[in-house]
Design an enzyme around this catalytic site. Sequence first.
Site, PDB file in Angstrom:
ATOM      1  N   CYS A 186       0.811  -1.225   0.000  1.00  0.00           N
ATOM      2  CA  CYS A 186       0.000   0.000   0.000  1.00  0.00           C
ATOM      3  C   CYS A 186       0.843   1.273   0.000  1.00  0.00           C
ATOM      4  CB  CYS A 186      -0.985  -0.010   1.164  1.00  0.00           C
ATOM      5  SG  CYS A 186      -0.261   0.082   2.818  1.00  0.00           S
ATOM      6  N   HIS A 218      -6.323   1.605  -3.914  1.00  0.00           N
ATOM      7  CA  HIS A 218      -5.357   1.175  -2.899  1.00  0.00           C
ATOM      8  C   HIS A 218      -4.931  -0.265  -3.164  1.00  0.00           C
ATOM      9  CE1 HIS A 218      -8.422  -1.075  -0.238  1.00  0.00           C
ATOM     10  NE2 HIS A 218      -9.077  -0.678  -1.310  1.00  0.00           N
ATOM     11  N   HIS A 228      -2.528   1.431   6.953  1.00  0.00           N
ATOM     12  CA  HIS A 228      -2.915   1.328   5.546  1.00  0.00           C
ATOM     13  C   HIS A 228      -3.093   2.720   4.962  1.00  0.00           C
ATOM     14  CE1 HIS A 228      -4.345  -0.838   2.034  1.00  0.00           C
ATOM     15  NE2 HIS A 228      -5.435  -0.088   1.976  1.00  0.00           N
TER      16      HIS A 228
END
Length: 238
Positions: A140, A204, A192
């Site tokens: 990510c 993402h 994240h």
Amino acid sequence: MNKAICCVSVAPIRAESSDKAEIVTQLLFGESVAVLEVKSNWTKIKMDFDGYEGWMDTKQISEISVADLQNRKVNLITENFQSHISDEGKILLSIGSEVSFETISTKKSEDLRTNIITTAKEFLNVPYLWGGKSFFGIDCSGFTQLVYKVNGKKIPRDTYQQGELGKVLDFVEESEAGDLAFFENSEGRIIHVGIMLNSHQIIHAHGKVRIDELDSTGIFNKEKNTHTHKLRFVKNML
């Protein structure tokens, strides 16, 4: 301190000097490093771009003098994949790689946010890979860092580091294309990050690079019919 550049398409950077050690990030072709230590077939490096440290196979970098590095004229690969002729022959490079004395075609508009989204969408369906930073696999924060790099913006490697930058938005609805959204675990730790496409969608890396809905609670996965990530905040990084 000795300098070197990556001579393979993508080199794994590991936490320890072992093939079994965790991959913490990757080094792309042409990216430069400082050599910190050499241990048998392993070299401990510090990446010039973001200061990240780790161990890599010595055969995957080539030494370069400080003078040559400073005088090196580099172009950034901004297309998804591109062939490059190196001293060893043809090599397939991922976006974000650095090559010398080569004309790189670009498809850029004058709007930075539009360019960030165009780049981000090139990664759709690229598989998730912990420590990954290329079209061959990406995590990510590697995704957000690389997309920003290709568009001339430098941000740190790790999610929590990226979360320390930028301006927090008061409401999700204020989000614009290119803003970064950060998410936390049950302990309140940022774990994240993704790129806002607009005020209600995010792209993402989660299993693969994908587009999901986003609201004030977090990321909503329509396939699972549930929220998968708890929103901490959205930041304007531009």
